[in-house]
Design an enzyme around this catalytic site. Structure first.
Site, PDB file in Angstrom:
ATOM      1  N   ASP A 180       1.063  -1.136   0.239  1.00 17.86           N
ATOM      2  CA  ASP A 180       0.164  -0.193   0.223  1.00 17.86           C
ATOM      3  C   ASP A 180       1.168   1.240   0.303  1.00 17.86           C
ATOM      4  O   ASP A 180       2.235   1.079   0.226  1.00 17.86           O
ATOM      5  CB  ASP A 180      -1.071  -0.161   1.385  1.00 17.86           C
ATOM      6  CG  ASP A 180      -2.234   1.127   1.425  1.00 17.86           C
ATOM      7  OD1 ASP A 180      -2.247   1.932   0.790  1.00 17.86           O
ATOM      8  OD2 ASP A 180      -3.483   0.125   1.198  1.00 17.86           O
ATOM      9  N   GLU A 271     -18.161  -0.596 -18.283  1.00 11.84           N
ATOM     10  CA  GLU A 271     -19.147  -1.614 -18.490  1.00 11.84           C
ATOM     11  C   GLU A 271     -20.663  -0.153 -18.652  1.00 11.84           C
ATOM     12  O   GLU A 271     -21.117   0.005 -18.017  1.00 11.84           O
ATOM     13  CB  GLU A 271     -19.200  -1.529 -16.468  1.00 11.84           C
ATOM     14  CG  GLU A 271     -18.022  -2.176 -16.302  1.00 11.84           C
ATOM     15  CD  GLU A 271     -18.096  -2.186 -14.276  1.00 11.84           C
ATOM     16  OE1 GLU A 271     -18.941  -1.596 -14.559  1.00 11.84           O
ATOM     17  OE2 GLU A 271     -17.208  -2.371 -13.755  1.00 11.84           O
ATOM     18  N   HIS A 292     -19.314  -6.690 -12.280  1.00 12.93           N
ATOM     19  CA  HIS A 292     -19.486  -6.122 -10.996  1.00 12.93           C
ATOM     20  C   HIS A 292     -20.795  -5.957  -9.530  1.00 12.93           C
ATOM     21  O   HIS A 292     -21.738  -4.901  -9.375  1.00 12.93           O
ATOM     22  CB  HIS A 292     -20.135  -4.240 -11.625  1.00 12.93           C
ATOM     23  CG  HIS A 292     -18.979  -3.520 -10.681  1.00 12.93           C
ATOM     24  ND1 HIS A 292     -18.800  -2.347 -11.535  1.00 12.93           N
ATOM     25  CD2 HIS A 292     -18.916  -3.326  -9.221  1.00 12.93           C
ATOM     26  CE1 HIS A 292     -18.059  -1.258  -9.966  1.00 12.93           C
ATOM     27  NE2 HIS A 292     -18.446  -1.553  -9.670  1.00 12.93           N
TER      28      HIS A 292
END
Length: 322
Positions: A180, A271, A292
């Site tokens: 991260d 999408e 999704h």
């Protein structure tokens, strides 16, 4: 008297527009607070631009794009609520410029997204989609996969979802390396995982990679040509974060070169697929693509409903000086 009962007189008459499908609990909670709720899932952009000047709060999921044009039309808007996690469909900077508060429900879908991530990881490792397709065609042919036990999983993004994925993956017997941009050493120590010094270090060690980062200018196409080049050959890629985190053209190349052995994607940059690369990914034999559905569970949507309603009510009450 409850807090909600105290706020109700101040909130009565305030109007809320909900433009995407949400759990009924959210609508009920807003109405119980004295708000006037217009539920218009599927509203077009043109209709939104006409309607938005009359509302004090707006509730969206991922479909509705709340850009600067919408915000500048919103003459009395005080709160934009995202019934979910990501805020990439909302121009947060423009909202803040206009004194509009933006709230979301970041923790509500953690378990559901983590479970889907693990499901996609297992499906890719065992090539389940290929076996299912063969069975549907009446072809009884064995499909050879790999075990996850003892393999190294790179968790890119070590927030709530990344940490929950880590816990489940460790239970399977996977070794975890986390990365991260913020200091995650405390979380990593508690969960017993190693921390990579860089994204490329994590990718180079991993048998599988899972992405759990928000979409920002810094994470746009985070996984691109250079990143795929440092991965182990045959590695699995899972993305349940945001589609634009992965460069579709680069991923297609990595699949064709055998660098990525399989990709399991719940998201795409567009999408449904719009570009040639995205359409090729959707049809690729080593790609699993879902629509999704990371937060699409009954439990997650109920938690989202409760958390979103609470934050919207509190923010609107505060904006009205209650």
């Amino acid at each position: 008297m409850t807090k909600l009962e105290k706020l109700r007189p101040c909130l009565e008459g305030a109007r809320v527009l909900v433009t995407d499908p949400v759990d009924g609990l959210l609508l009920e909670a807003l109405k119980a607070a004295g708000l006037e709720v217009d539920y218009r899932p599927g509203i077009t952009r043109g209709e939104l631009l006409v309607a938005i000047p009359g509302y004090d709060a707006l509730v969206v999921r991922s479909r509705t794009k709340v850009d600067r044009v919408v915000i500048e039309r919103a003459e009395r808007l005080k709160v934009i609520a995202r019934a979910g996690v990501g805020l990439d469909n909302i121009d947060v900077h423009a909202a803040h410029e206009h004194g509009i508060r933006v709230v979301n429900a970041p923790g509500a879908a953690t378990q559901s997204v983590a479970e889907l991530t693990i499901a996609l990881l297992i499906a890719a490792a065992r090539r389940l989609h290929e076996s299912i397709e063969l069975a549907r065609k009446g072809i009884w042919k064995k499909v050879m996969g790999v075990e996850l036990y003892g393999k190294t999983l790179a968790v890119i993004g070590f927030g709530r979802i990344g940490r929950r994925v880590t816990e489940i993956a460790k239970a399977i017997g996977m070794d975890i390396i986390a990365y991260d941009v913020v200091d995650i050493s405390n979380y990593a120590e508690k969960l017993g995982v190693s921390v990579a010094h860089s994204l490329h270090d994590a990718l180079a060690e991993a048998d599988a990679v899972t992405l759990h980062v928000p979409l920002t200018p810094d994470t746009y196409h985070l996984m691109s040509w250079d990143e795929f080049r440092v991965m182990k050959r045959g590695a699995i890629l899972v993305n349940t974060s945001r589609g634009a985190v992965v460069d579709s053209e680069a991923l297609l190349w990595a699949l064709e070169e055998g660098i990525v052995g399989a990709a399991a994607l719940d998201v795409l940059e567009h999408e449904p697929p719009e570009t040639e690369a995205e359409r090729k990914l959707a049809a690729h034999p080593r790609v699993i693509l879902t629509t999704h559905i990371g937060a699409s569970t009954i439990e997650a949507q109920r938690r989202v409903a409760v958390e979103t309603a609470r934050k919207l009510i509190e923010a609107l009450a505060d904006a009205r000086g209650c």
